[in-house]
Scaffold this motif. Structure first.
Motif, mmCIF file in Angstrom:
data_model
loop_
_atom_site.group_PDB
_atom_site.id
_atom_site.type_symbol
_atom_site.label_atom_id
_atom_site.label_comp_id
_atom_site.label_asym_id
_atom_site.label_seq_id
_atom_site.Cartn_x
_atom_site.Cartn_y
_atom_site.Cartn_z
ATOM 1 N N UNK A 268 41.197 44.880 58.623
ATOM 2 C CA UNK A 268 41.934 43.734 59.199
ATOM 3 C C UNK A 268 40.843 42.528 59.218
ATOM 4 N N UNK A 269 39.600 43.349 60.178
ATOM 5 C CA UNK A 269 38.459 42.476 60.296
ATOM 6 C C UNK A 269 37.364 41.604 59.187
ATOM 7 N N UNK A 270 38.192 42.071 57.859
ATOM 8 C CA UNK A 270 37.330 41.476 56.527
ATOM 9 C C UNK A 270 38.431 40.163 56.937
ATOM 10 N N UNK A 271 39.823 40.619 56.710
ATOM 11 C CA UNK A 271 40.294 39.587 56.609
ATOM 12 C C UNK A 271 41.162 38.139 57.478
ATOM 13 N N UNK A 272 39.692 38.914 59.078
ATOM 14 C CA UNK A 272 40.122 38.218 59.981
ATOM 15 C C UNK A 272 38.329 36.853 59.583
ATOM 16 N N UNK A 273 37.035 37.463 58.672
ATOM 17 C CA UNK A 273 36.157 36.960 58.183
ATOM 18 C C UNK A 273 35.887 35.782 57.686
ATOM 19 N N UNK A 274 36.927 36.664 56.525
ATOM 20 C CA UNK A 274 37.625 35.497 55.144
ATOM 21 C C UNK A 274 38.274 34.693 55.862
ATOM 22 N N UNK A 275 39.930 34.492 56.195
ATOM 23 C CA UNK A 275 40.300 33.834 56.676
ATOM 24 C C UNK A 275 40.349 32.669 57.735
ATOM 25 N N UNK B 242 43.217 49.504 36.305
ATOM 26 C CA UNK B 242 43.982 48.710 36.673
ATOM 27 C C UNK B 242 43.655 49.456 38.158
ATOM 28 N N UNK B 243 43.631 48.470 38.942
ATOM 29 C CA UNK B 243 43.443 48.526 40.568
ATOM 30 C C UNK B 243 44.538 48.414 41.383
ATOM 31 N N UNK B 244 45.377 49.024 42.387
ATOM 32 C CA UNK B 244 45.553 48.827 43.441
ATOM 33 C C UNK B 244 45.155 48.741 44.918
ATOM 34 N N UNK B 245 45.674 48.585 46.060
ATOM 35 C CA UNK B 245 45.060 48.479 47.501
ATOM 36 C C UNK B 245 45.822 47.750 48.141
ATOM 37 N N UNK B 246 45.532 48.206 49.083
ATOM 38 C CA UNK B 246 46.551 47.174 50.636
ATOM 39 C C UNK B 246 45.745 45.784 50.651
ATOM 40 N N UNK B 247 46.157 45.251 51.648
ATOM 41 C CA UNK B 247 45.911 43.541 52.178
ATOM 42 C C UNK B 247 44.776 43.678 52.657
ATOM 43 N N UNK B 248 43.273 43.210 52.037
ATOM 44 C CA UNK B 248 42.069 42.944 52.890
ATOM 45 C C UNK B 248 40.644 44.354 52.519
ATOM 46 N N UNK B 249 41.676 45.509 51.269
ATOM 47 C CA UNK B 249 40.785 46.495 50.835
ATOM 48 C C UNK B 249 39.293 45.663 50.015
ATOM 49 N N UNK B 250 39.612 44.007 49.992
ATOM 50 C CA UNK B 250 38.596 43.511 48.820
ATOM 51 C C UNK B 250 39.000 43.576 47.618
ATOM 52 N N UNK B 251 40.278 44.093 47.059
ATOM 53 C CA UNK B 251 40.894 44.870 45.472
ATOM 54 C C UNK B 251 39.913 43.170 44.775
ATOM 55 N N UNK B 252 40.075 41.793 45.150
ATOM 56 C CA UNK B 252 40.657 40.712 44.381
ATOM 57 C C UNK B 252 38.763 40.400 44.406
ATOM 58 N N UNK B 253 37.837 40.885 45.053
ATOM 59 C CA UNK B 253 36.474 40.237 45.164
ATOM 60 C C UNK B 253 35.966 41.444 44.117
ATOM 61 N N UNK B 254 35.872 42.251 44.511
ATOM 62 C CA UNK B 254 36.090 43.745 44.027
ATOM 63 C C UNK B 254 35.931 44.011 42.202
#
Ligand code: DC
Length: 233
Positions: free
Chosen positions: A160-167, A9-21
């Protein structure tokens, strides 16, 4: 591995890289993969398509159980369908992203999703003997008895930097500023119904602020291996 039974089980906030990891970890383990955020997004897409007012909490709660969601658990191709329609791209649009917290903070919706997610975890175990499930409340509510429970975090600026690059494909100052309020605002709202900023008892924290993607995947795999060795899996 024959006879194995492993829930990560893996939880985390938005932009933590959760989904791809989580997806890469599932592939490496030959496990099934469940993106629970995609379920909240798919439900939101379906409600919007039907013109349901998301602020009508009673109607949204009652509608949730009727939503024909079909979630595929293969990490190589995690499908999301609603009534046979592939919504994998549609659920990542701004229209859905901006609306999803209103749905995810509905407690009747959460009860319905919890039931569906537990059934999907059982399905994944049946298919592959192991599943990696990720979201905001998997370690605490959906699967608190998971074999491995991880909170994947990163500093606010890294997320936030990751999300900006992703989106938007860039993390220049203007894009970061625009992304900031969206990420922080969404987490604040989501945080009213789930605790995903501090690890609950028995949950290990992995901070990916200084790690690249591969290093983060390896850190999660190491945490899984630790449990496997400790528990003689
Ligand atoms: O991880 P994501 O951005 O795809 O999640 C979409 C939304 O669903 C987000 O608002 C948080 C919410 N969510 C939740 O409340 N509980 C989960 N287990 C997964 C996601």
């Amino acid at each position: 591995m024959a006879g194995r039974h492993l829930v990560v089980a893996i939880d985390g906030p938005s932009g933590s890289g959760k989904s791809s990891v989580s997806r890469a970890v599932a592939s490496a383990l030959g496990a099934a993969y469940l993106d629970t955020g995609a379920m909240y997004r798919a439900l939101t897409w379906w409600l919007l398509e039907r013109g349901i007012e998301l602020s009508d909490r009673e109607l949204v709660g009652a509608s949730s159980v009727l939503a024909p969601l079909q979630i595929g658990l293969d990490p190589a191709r995690p499908t999301v369908e609603v009534g046979g329609v592939d919504v994998n791209d549609a659920i990542r649009t701004e229209r859905v992203t901006n609306a999803v917290s209103a749905v995810a903070t509905n407690l009747e919706v959460r009860a319905d999703m919890r039931r569906r997610q537990r059934a999907l975890i059982a399905e994944g175990l049946g298919l592959r003997g192991a599943i990696v499930a990720e979201g905001r409340d998997i370690t605490t509510v959906v699967a608190p008895d998971a074999d491995v429970r991880i909170l994947l975090t990163a500093s606010e600026s890294a997320r936030i930097a990751r999300r900006a690059r992703q989106d938007h494909g860039t993390d220049d100052a203007d894009t970061v500023a625009a992304t900031h309020s969206r990420v922080v605002g969404r987490d604040a709202l989501d945080g009213t119904v789930s605790q995903f900023t501090a690890a609950a008892d028995g949950v290990s924290t992995i901070d990916s602020s200084e790690l690249d993607f591969e290093q983060t995947v390896l850190a999660v795999l190491a945490a899984v291996a630790d449990r496997v060795v400790v528990d003689g899996f």
